[in-house]
Design a protein around this motif. Structure first.
Motif, short mmCIF file in Angstrom:
data_model
loop_
_atom_site.label_atom_id
_atom_site.label_comp_id
_atom_site.label_asym_id
_atom_site.label_seq_id
_atom_site.Cartn_x
_atom_site.Cartn_y
_atom_site.Cartn_z
N LEU A 275 -28.36 -61.73 12.34
CA LEU A 275 -29.15 -60.57 11.90
C LEU A 275 -30.62 -60.91 12.12
O LEU A 275 -31.10 -61.95 11.62
N PRO A 276 -31.38 -60.06 12.81
CA PRO A 276 -32.80 -60.35 13.04
C PRO A 276 -33.54 -60.70 11.75
O PRO A 276 -34.35 -61.62 11.74
N ASN A 277 -33.25 -59.98 10.66
CA ASN A 277 -34.00 -60.26 9.42
C ASN A 277 -33.70 -61.64 8.83
O ASN A 277 -34.53 -62.21 8.14
N GLU A 278 -32.49 -62.17 9.11
CA GLU A 278 -32.16 -63.52 8.62
C GLU A 278 -32.65 -64.60 9.57
O GLU A 278 -32.84 -65.75 9.17
N MET A 279 -32.82 -64.26 10.83
CA MET A 279 -33.13 -65.27 11.85
C MET A 279 -34.62 -65.34 12.20
O MET A 279 -35.06 -66.28 12.87
#
Ligand code: RAM
Length: 357
Positions: A275-279
Motif C-alpha cells: 500500500l503506498p501509504n504504508e510504504m
C-alpha cells in the motif's frame, strides 16, 4: 469466536467510506478491550426500504489495512446499489477461520456473500450450504475453488501480478542477479500461491532470469510481527541474500520495517505488493526502490456490482457475460468465471505521493 459487523451507511460516497473505516476501527477496538462477542448483525437498509437484498463482505481478515481499503470500495458500491451491507470476518487469516462467519451469513439469509478465501477448499462446504440457501457467491482478492463460487473478481490478471514482481526484482538486482527469497502471506492463500507459481515458472523458463536463484519461500501469515521475524530470519539463514519479494501488503511493510533499521538497508532489494501509504516512508528513506499494487477500493467496488448482477440475473458467471460496475463501467466475465478489474501500478519515489491509499 470474535465477530464484527459493519452496517452499510447512507449519505455521500465519501461519507460511507469513512463510516465503514470508522466502524471497522471501532470493532477492532472492542476486541482489543476484550468486549467483542458473537454479536448479532445490525445491517442497515441503505436504500431506505427499497433494498435489492443483503450483501455480506467476508475478507481474509479484518485487522489488515488492505482490507479497510477494499471494504471502503465495497461499501461505496453497496450504498449506490442500495444493498443492505455488512462485514463479517476473523482477525487471523487461517484456513478455516472464515467458516463460522459464512454459516452466520447463511443463517441471516444473505443474498450475496463476497469472500476473499484464506483457503480454496476449507470454505467449500459452508459456501455450498450458503448457495443451497439461495446466496450468490462472489470471490474476490483470493479465489475459492471455482466449484464453490459464481464468479471471481481478480484485481489483475494473476500471471501479470507474478511477472511484475519478478521484473522489479530483476531490475533492482541488475546484471549480477543473485539469491532471492519470497516472504508470503499464509501457506494456504489462493492468491499468493498462484502468483508465486507464476514467479517460479518464469524463473525456470525465462533465460532473462537465469541469474536469479530463488532459495526459499517463507510465510508471515499476514501477521505484522511474524512477517517481521520471518524477514529477519531470512537474512540470518541466507547472509548472501540479494533480494526479497513479498507479494502481500502486510509482508512487504514488515520486511521494509526490518530492513530499514538493519545493516541490509539499501543493500538487500525488497519489492512486491504494498500500500503506498504504508510504504511511503521506506521509499523516501531508501529501503525500497519500487513495488506494485492496484487500487484495492476498486476491487471491493466491482465485487459488489458483480453481486448485484448475479442477483438480478444480468450475469450467471458464464464467459462473455457483461454488467455495469457503476462508475467503473462495463465489466466482462472471462474464462473460468473471472472478472479482471485492471492493470497493476508500480510505485516509486517519482509517483508515490500521487496516491493516497
Ligand atoms: C495482503 C493480503 C491480500 C493481498 C494483498 C496484496 O493484504 O494477503 O489478500 O491481495 O496483500
Amino acid at each position: 469466536m470474535e465477530l464484527f459487523h459493519i452496517s452499510g451507511g447512507s449519505g455521500s460516497r465519501r461519507g460511507r467510506r469513512i463510516a465503514a473505516v470508522a466502524a471497522l476501527a471501532a470493532s477492532v477496538a472492542l476486541v482489543a478491550t476484550g468486549c467483542a462477542g458473537s454479536g448479532d448483525a445490525t445491517s442497515t437498509d441503505s436504500a431506505g426500504g427499497d433494498s435489492p437484498g443483503s450483501i455480506v463482505f467476508l475478507p481474509k481478515q479484518l485487522n489488515n489495512p488492505y482490507t479497510d481499503v477494499v471494504l471502503g470500495g465495497g461499501d461505496t458500491a453497496a450504498g449506490e446499489i442500495g444493498f443492505s451491507a455488512s462485514t463479517l470476518g476473523p482477525l487471523e487469516a487461517s484456513a478455516s477461520a472464515q467458516v463460522p462467519f459464512i454459516e452466520q451469513a447463511t443463517q441471516e439469509g444473505a443474498n450475496v456473500i463476497v469472500i476473499a478465501a484464506n483457503d480454496p477448499d476449507a470454505v467449500g462446504p459452508s459456501l455450498k450450504q450458503a448457495r443451497e440457501a439461495g446466496a450468490k457467491i462472489v470471490a474476490f482478492d483470493s479465489d475459492t475453488n471455482p466449484d464453490f463460487r459464481d464468479v471471481f473478481v481478480s484485481q489483475v490478471v494473476a500471471k501479470d501480478v507474478g511477472l511484475v514482481q519478478l521484473e522489479m526484482i530483476s531490475k533492482q538486482l541488475g546484471a549480477e542477479g543473485g539469491d532471492i527469497a519470497i516472504l508470503s502471506a499464509t501457506a494456504t492463500a489462493t492468491n499468493q500461491n498462484e502468483w508465486i507459481k507464476y514467479i517460479e515458472d518464469e524463473l525456470a523458463s525465462n533465460p532473462d532470469y537465469a541469474n536469479i536463484n530463488l532459495v526459499t519461500t517463507v510465510y508471515g501469515d499476514d501477521d505484522a510481527d511474524k512477517s517481521f521475524k520471518e524477514a529477519q530470519g531470512l537474512l540470518q539463514s541466507y547472509p548472501n541474500l540479494k533480494g526479497i519479494i513479498s507479494p502481500t501488503t502486510v509482508g512487504i511493510a514488515a520486511a521494509a520495517k526490518y530492513l530499514s533499521t538493519s545493516d541490509y538497508k539499501g543493500k538487500v532489494a525488497l519489492t512486491g505488493l504494498g500500500l503506498p501509504n504504508e510504504m511511503r516512508e521506506f521509499v523516501k528513506d531508501g529501503t525500497v526502490t519500487e513495488f506494485a499494487l492496484w487500487d484495492p477500493a476498486q476491487l471491493g467496488y466491482v465485487a459488489a456490482y458483480a453481486g448485484q448482477a448475479l442477483l438480478d440475473g444480468t450475469i450467471t458467471g458464464a464467459e462473455g457475460d457483461t454488467f455495469t460496475a457503476g462508475d467503473l463501467g462495463e465489466k466482462t466475465v472471462g474464462a473460468d468465471g473471472i472478472i479482471v478489474v485492471g492493470p497493476p501500478t508500480k510505485f516509486n519515489a517519482d509517483n508515490i505521493d500521487d496516491y493516497d491509499f
